[in-house]
Design a protein around this motif. Structure first.
Motif, short mmCIF file in Angstrom:
data_model
loop_
_atom_site.label_atom_id
_atom_site.label_comp_id
_atom_site.label_asym_id
_atom_site.label_seq_id
_atom_site.Cartn_x
_atom_site.Cartn_y
_atom_site.Cartn_z
N LEU A 121 0.84 -1.19 0.00
CA LEU A 121 0.00 0.00 0.00
C LEU A 121 0.88 1.24 0.00
N SER A 122 0.70 2.11 -0.99
CA SER A 122 1.45 3.36 -1.11
C SER A 122 0.60 4.51 -0.59
N VAL A 123 1.14 5.24 0.42
CA VAL A 123 0.35 6.27 1.11
C VAL A 123 1.18 7.55 1.29
N SER A 124 1.38 8.40 0.28
CA SER A 124 0.96 8.24 -1.09
C SER A 124 1.90 9.06 -1.96
N ARG A 125 2.12 8.63 -3.19
CA ARG A 125 2.87 9.44 -4.14
C ARG A 125 2.09 10.67 -4.58
N PHE A 176 4.79 4.92 3.53
CA PHE A 176 4.32 6.30 3.70
C PHE A 176 5.31 7.26 3.04
N TRP A 177 4.77 8.26 2.34
CA TRP A 177 5.57 9.32 1.72
C TRP A 177 5.13 10.63 2.36
N THR A 178 6.07 11.41 2.88
CA THR A 178 5.66 12.61 3.59
C THR A 178 6.79 13.60 3.75
N LYS A 179 6.41 14.86 3.99
CA LYS A 179 7.35 15.89 4.40
C LYS A 179 7.18 16.26 5.87
N CYS A 221 12.15 2.86 -4.26
CA CYS A 221 11.48 3.47 -3.10
C CYS A 221 10.45 2.52 -2.50
N ILE A 222 9.67 1.86 -3.35
CA ILE A 222 8.87 0.71 -2.91
C ILE A 222 9.81 -0.48 -3.03
N ASP A 223 10.56 -0.72 -1.96
CA ASP A 223 11.77 -1.53 -2.00
C ASP A 223 11.49 -2.98 -1.60
N ASP A 279 -1.70 2.73 -4.84
CA ASP A 279 -1.70 4.05 -4.20
C ASP A 279 -3.12 4.48 -3.88
N ILE A 280 -3.33 5.00 -2.67
CA ILE A 280 -4.69 5.38 -2.27
C ILE A 280 -4.87 6.89 -2.18
N GLY A 281 -3.91 7.66 -2.69
CA GLY A 281 -4.00 9.11 -2.63
C GLY A 281 -4.85 9.69 -3.74
N THR A 282 -5.06 11.02 -3.66
CA THR A 282 -5.81 11.76 -4.66
C THR A 282 -4.96 12.95 -5.11
N TYR A 283 -4.78 13.08 -6.42
CA TYR A 283 -4.03 14.22 -6.94
C TYR A 283 -4.73 15.54 -6.62
#
Length: 311
Positions: A3-7, A54-57, A215-217, A248-252
């Protein structure tokens, strides 16, 4: 599944409560960005989710609730750069907020499960190679012992960020200078106990110790879960990308970070419009399921390779 959360948006920073609600419910709905009328429901049980990336700043909003993720293996891609408000206009103060947040996250989940991303790297009259080397060294020293890996990339120009890149006066380094610059960063990383890798780069930097990254390693995930995976390379990413398949479950067009180099936001007005639809109780991020939408149950299964013994 992975699960990618999220690009597509910064869920940990802005929508973590929504994500935790979906985990509690055991399912989430996602809209196909290439076919907006098509919506899929994904099961989010520990039996089907092999790992969450998880992808985040800024994961600070998640820290108090990490225990809710104990049934799930996960790790973080934490982007932390040296840019100011002219490039990353809504990012919290790096030294006062984000470096301590990185350290706290690492203390909670372990240094292996927090990847430092110093990317994308862009060069301007302000953000010179010398500036980046100085900023990178300061951050690397602060993060020593809190991460085992740093990932870099160099900015790509897309139609969605071209105007911003021109306004900043972004320029490219000649190949030889770029390689020498990358070598300096790699040496600093090594001095601080970190391996270095590049993300989706055509340039080969392995001679100076910078490997091509995923990155998705798959290797890292297998190490975290203690099991082999049967996942393939993600065919939906660029050819230079080494990531394994994920969902990926994100929304552009929903991220409020406001980064000048971003490819995931169409316009500030579109972001504001989508954010008005945000509801922590909605089954889909920053949207609603309409009568014309076609909703299907997406079949998701574990990618784990079960090992059987005859004895």
């Amino acid at each position: 599944m992975i699960l990618s959360v999220s690009r597509r948006t910064d869920i940990p920073s802005y929508f973590s409560n929504w994500f935790f609600e979906r985990v509690k419910e055991g399912g989430v709905y996602t809209r196909n960005p290439m076919n907006p009328k098509q919506i899929s429901r994904l099961e989010l049980s520990p039996e089907t989710v092999d790992c969450i990336v998880f992808w985040t700043k800024n994961p600070e909003p998640m820290l108090a609730r990490l225990k809710e993720l104990e049934p799930y293996p996960f790790y973080f891609q934490f982007t932390l750069t040296g840019y100011g408000k002219d490039v990353e206009c809504n990012i919290p103060h790096k030294k006062e907020v984000l470096l301590p947040t990185f350290q706290r996250l690492s203390e909670a989940v372990g240094s292996k499960r927090v990847i430092w991303r110093y990317d994308p790297i862009l060069f301007t009259n302000r953000y010179t190679p010398e500036y980046h080397v100085k900023a990178f060294r300061q951050m690397a020293e602060a993060l020593r012992g809190y991460t085992e890996k740093c990932v870099i990339s160099f900015v790509d120009t897309y139609a969605k960020n071209k105007k911003n890149m021109q306004a900043l006066g972004v320029y490219e380094l000649p190949k030889e200078e770029l390689e020498a610059f990358a070598k300096k960063l790699c040496d600093i990383a090594k001095d601080n106990g970190m391996a270095m890798a590049s993300c989706a780069e055509q340039i080969d930097l392995e001679y100076c110790g910078i490997a091509h990254n995923a990155c998705i390693d798959k290797v890292l995930i297998e190490e975290i879960i203690g099991c082999k995976l049967n996942g393939a390379k993600d065919k939906n990413q660029r050819s230079e990308c080494g990531c394994m398949e994920s969902i990926d479950i994100g929304t552009y067009h929903t991220c409020e970070n406001g980064c000048a180099y971003c490819y995931a936001n169409h316009s500030e007005a579109q972001v504001k419009e989508n954010l008005r639809k945000y509801d922590v109780n909605s089954k889909i991020l920053c949207g609603m399921i309409g009568e014309e939408d076609k909703v299907t149950e997406r079949k998701v299964v574990s990618l784990k390779v079960e090992q059987f013994s005859l004895f």
